[in-house]
Design a protein around this motif. Structure first.
Motif, PDB file in Angstrom:
ATOM      1  N   SER A 194      -9.041   1.767  -2.026  1.00 35.45           N
ATOM      2  CA  SER A 194      -7.951   1.483  -2.999  1.00 35.45           C
ATOM      3  C   SER A 194      -7.802  -0.045  -2.851  1.00 35.45           C
ATOM      4  N   PHE A 195      -7.510  -0.699  -3.789  1.00 35.33           N
ATOM      5  CA  PHE A 195      -6.953  -2.235  -3.565  1.00 35.33           C
ATOM      6  C   PHE A 195      -5.370  -2.183  -3.574  1.00 35.33           C
ATOM      7  N   ASN A 196      -4.818  -0.996  -3.486  1.00 34.71           N
ATOM      8  CA  ASN A 196      -3.307  -0.669  -3.276  1.00 34.71           C
ATOM      9  C   ASN A 196      -3.430  -0.010  -1.785  1.00 34.71           C
ATOM     10  N   HIS A 197      -3.168  -0.937  -0.897  1.00 28.75           N
ATOM     11  CA  HIS A 197      -2.977  -0.390   0.461  1.00 28.75           C
ATOM     12  C   HIS A 197      -1.990   0.489   0.791  1.00 28.75           C
ATOM     13  N   TYR A 198      -1.023   0.312  -0.003  1.00 26.53           N
ATOM     14  CA  TYR A 198       0.264   1.458   0.438  1.00 26.53           C
ATOM     15  C   TYR A 198      -0.204   2.665  -0.119  1.00 26.53           C
ATOM     16  N   SER A 199      -1.121   2.808  -0.829  1.00 27.06           N
ATOM     17  CA  SER A 199      -1.759   4.326  -1.332  1.00 27.06           C
ATOM     18  C   SER A 199      -2.811   4.780  -0.141  1.00 27.06           C
ATOM     19  N   ILE A 200      -3.618   3.613   0.452  1.00 25.29           N
ATOM     20  CA  ILE A 200      -4.564   4.061   1.522  1.00 25.29           C
ATOM     21  C   ILE A 200      -3.611   4.841   2.577  1.00 25.29           C
ATOM     22  N   VAL A 201      -2.542   4.084   2.950  1.00 26.60           N
ATOM     23  CA  VAL A 201      -1.715   4.506   4.040  1.00 26.60           C
ATOM     24  C   VAL A 201      -1.066   5.812   3.820  1.00 26.60           C
ATOM     25  N   LEU A 202      -0.646   5.825   2.482  1.00 22.27           N
ATOM     26  CA  LEU A 202      -0.066   7.182   2.253  1.00 22.27           C
ATOM     27  C   LEU A 202      -1.045   8.324   1.944  1.00 22.27           C
ATOM     28  N   SER A 203      -2.475   7.921   1.819  1.00 22.51           N
ATOM     29  CA  SER A 203      -3.302   9.332   1.747  1.00 22.51           C
ATOM     30  C   SER A 203      -3.693   9.729   3.298  1.00 22.51           C
ATOM     31  N   PRO A 247      -5.114  13.133   7.458  1.00 25.54           N
ATOM     32  CA  PRO A 247      -5.757  11.919   8.525  1.00 25.54           C
ATOM     33  C   PRO A 247      -7.159  12.564   8.513  1.00 25.54           C
ATOM     34  N   GLU A 248      -7.635  13.503   7.889  1.00 27.20           N
ATOM     35  CA  GLU A 248      -9.215  14.247   8.207  1.00 27.20           C
ATOM     36  C   GLU A 248      -9.889  13.471   7.154  1.00 27.20           C
ATOM     37  N   ILE A 249      -9.301  12.795   6.261  1.00 26.37           N
ATOM     38  CA  ILE A 249     -10.258  12.116   5.298  1.00 26.37           C
ATOM     39  C   ILE A 249     -10.294  10.585   5.557  1.00 26.37           C
ATOM     40  N   GLU A 250     -11.484  10.009   5.619  1.00 27.06           N
ATOM     41  CA  GLU A 250     -11.640   8.660   5.861  1.00 27.06           C
ATOM     42  C   GLU A 250     -11.153   7.705   4.573  1.00 27.06           C
ATOM     43  N   THR A 251     -10.522   6.784   5.204  1.00 24.58           N
ATOM     44  CA  THR A 251     -10.039   5.752   4.111  1.00 24.58           C
ATOM     45  C   THR A 251     -10.491   4.270   4.387  1.00 24.58           C
ATOM     46  N   ALA A 252     -10.512   3.605   3.284  1.00 21.67           N
ATOM     47  CA  ALA A 252     -10.905   2.094   3.525  1.00 21.67           C
ATOM     48  C   ALA A 252     -10.287   1.200   2.565  1.00 21.67           C
ATOM     49  N   PRO A 253      -9.561   0.397   2.916  1.00 21.19           N
ATOM     50  CA  PRO A 253      -9.235  -0.669   1.813  1.00 21.19           C
ATOM     51  C   PRO A 253     -10.118  -1.624   1.223  1.00 21.19           C
ATOM     52  N   LEU A 254      -9.800  -1.746  -0.038  1.00 26.45           N
ATOM     53  CA  LEU A 254     -10.727  -2.528  -0.766  1.00 26.45           C
ATOM     54  C   LEU A 254     -10.059  -3.999  -0.765  1.00 26.45           C
ATOM     55  N   PHE A 255     -10.869  -5.251  -0.788  1.00 24.23           N
ATOM     56  CA  PHE A 255     -10.244  -6.229  -0.859  1.00 24.23           C
ATOM     57  C   PHE A 255     -11.388  -7.223  -1.607  1.00 24.23           C
ATOM     58  N   ASN A 256     -10.928  -8.505  -2.306  1.00 23.60           N
ATOM     59  CA  ASN A 256     -11.770  -9.304  -2.749  1.00 23.60           C
ATOM     60  C   ASN A 256     -11.646 -10.670  -2.377  1.00 23.60           C
ATOM     61  N   LYS A 266      -7.520   4.197  -8.535  1.00 18.28           N
ATOM     62  CA  LYS A 266      -7.304   2.935  -9.476  1.00 18.28           C
ATOM     63  C   LYS A 266      -5.776   2.971  -9.897  1.00 18.28           C
ATOM     64  N   ASN A 267      -4.901   2.653  -8.817  1.00 17.30           N
ATOM     65  CA  ASN A 267      -3.537   2.528  -9.016  1.00 17.30           C
ATOM     66  C   ASN A 267      -2.943   1.535  -8.747  1.00 17.30           C
ATOM     67  N   GLY A 268      -3.580   0.343  -8.841  1.00 18.35           N
ATOM     68  CA  GLY A 268      -3.071  -1.134  -8.587  1.00 18.35           C
ATOM     69  C   GLY A 268      -2.273  -1.528  -9.781  1.00 18.35           C
ATOM     70  N   TYR A 286       0.215   5.471 -10.520  1.00 14.80           N
ATOM     71  CA  TYR A 286       0.284   6.832 -10.888  1.00 14.80           C
ATOM     72  C   TYR A 286       0.974   7.719  -9.924  1.00 14.80           C
ATOM     73  N   GLU A 287       1.994   8.351 -10.480  1.00 17.49           N
ATOM     74  CA  GLU A 287       2.816   9.372  -9.518  1.00 17.49           C
ATOM     75  C   GLU A 287       2.107  10.542  -8.958  1.00 17.49           C
ATOM     76  N   GLY A 288       1.980  10.632  -7.609  1.00 18.74           N
ATOM     77  CA  GLY A 288       1.293  11.654  -7.004  1.00 18.74           C
ATOM     78  C   GLY A 288      -0.248  11.954  -7.035  1.00 18.74           C
ATOM     79  N   MET A 289      -0.836  10.692  -7.398  1.00 15.56           N
ATOM     80  CA  MET A 289      -2.182  10.471  -7.474  1.00 15.56           C
ATOM     81  C   MET A 289      -2.683  10.975  -6.082  1.00 15.56           C
ATOM     82  N   GLU A 290      -2.372  10.555  -5.139  1.00 18.78           N
ATOM     83  CA  GLU A 290      -3.082  10.451  -3.596  1.00 18.78           C
ATOM     84  C   GLU A 290      -2.963  12.172  -3.669  1.00 18.78           C
ATOM     85  N   GLU A 291      -1.733  12.756  -3.542  1.00 18.74           N
ATOM     86  CA  GLU A 291      -1.939  14.013  -3.491  1.00 18.74           C
ATOM     87  C   GLU A 291      -2.717  15.155  -4.408  1.00 18.74           C
ATOM     88  N   LYS A 292      -2.726  14.691  -5.469  1.00 13.58           N
ATOM     89  CA  LYS A 292      -3.612  15.317  -6.361  1.00 13.58           C
ATOM     90  C   LYS A 292      -5.033  15.173  -5.969  1.00 13.58           C
TER      91      LYS A 292
END
Length: 242
Positions: free
Chosen positions: A138-147, A152-161, A108-110, A114-120
């Protein structure tokens, strides 16, 4: 088989994003959970949907302005008799070692980046050896790319409405393996084309019987629902059909 994900846990019957809601979803037979994370003033990743604690707890204020100790004093079960605490992500991941659930962690970083949230979050997922059972959304797709770049071994999925043109192409472009669209923003054709192109589709929040049946019929990857018990019952009936 379409998987059933419990939205903020079994939130139709229990206080959302609490351990009770997660435990009851698992007991009911849900395939997975969906939960939301924010970060406290002292850097603890906690499970709560809103940026403020006011709606879901007995406290008030922004999560980012409260320490973990302060946040743990609030009752996260405003309407019920039993006191519930806001869980830390650590608590949920520890408990996940006792079951086989998949967990969709929504960052929830839209509003507050939050600094360093992905890393934590990634560090914790790796610490508990759950990389193959976690989806980061996340709705924050920059955060998804960073994650993805960090893990790369953890699956990611962008949220959108809103309706995105050819969302499977977009998902592939950001190396996501799935999409989590709002149910009303997606059509059967979009779901089928996404699946055909190797992109999982997990719409939210699917609570109506007719919508559940529709998604089962086209073999959608998963659905995110407030009432996993109802969805599982419908899936069971649907599977029995000749």
């Amino acid at each position: 088989m379409t998987q059933i994900f419990a939205h903020r846990g079994y939130s139709a019957a229990y206080a959302e994003n609490t351990m009770s809601a997660f435990i009851e979803a698992e007991k009911a037979g849900a395939d997975g959970l969906e939960l939301d994370v924010q970060v406290t003033k002292d850097g603890e990743v906690v499970v709560i949907h809103d940026e403020k604690v006011d709606r879901t707890t007995s406290g008030s204020g922004y999560v980012k302005n409260l320490t973990f100790k302060e946040i743990r004093m609030f009752n996260a079960n405003k309407k019920g008799e039993k006191k519930e605490l806001i869980p830390s992500l650590v608590e949920v991941l520890e408990w996940m070692q006792t079951n086989r659930l998949i967990c969709n962690i929504e960052l929830k970083n839209g509003i507050f980046p939050y600094e360093g949230m992905e890393e934590k979050v990634i560090q914790l997922v790796r610490k508990y050896d759950l990389s193959n059972r976690i989806i980061i959304s996340s709705f924050n797709h920059y955060s998804i790319v960073l994650s993805y770049r960090m893990a790369p071994e953890i699956e990611t999925a962008p949220l959108f409405n809103e309706r995105i043109y050819m969302p499977w192409v977009y998902a592939q472009s950001i190396r996501a393996q799935g999409i989590h669209p709002k149910l009303s923003s997606i059509t059967e054709e979009i779901i089928e084309n996404s699946l055909k192109n190797g992109i999982a589709v997990r719409p939210y929040t699917v609570n109506k019987d007719a919508d559940i049946v529709k998604l089962l019929k086209i073999n959608c990857s998963a659905l995110i629902t407030d009432d996993p018990v109802k969805a599982l019952k419908i899936r069971k009936q649907y599977e029995k059909r000749p």
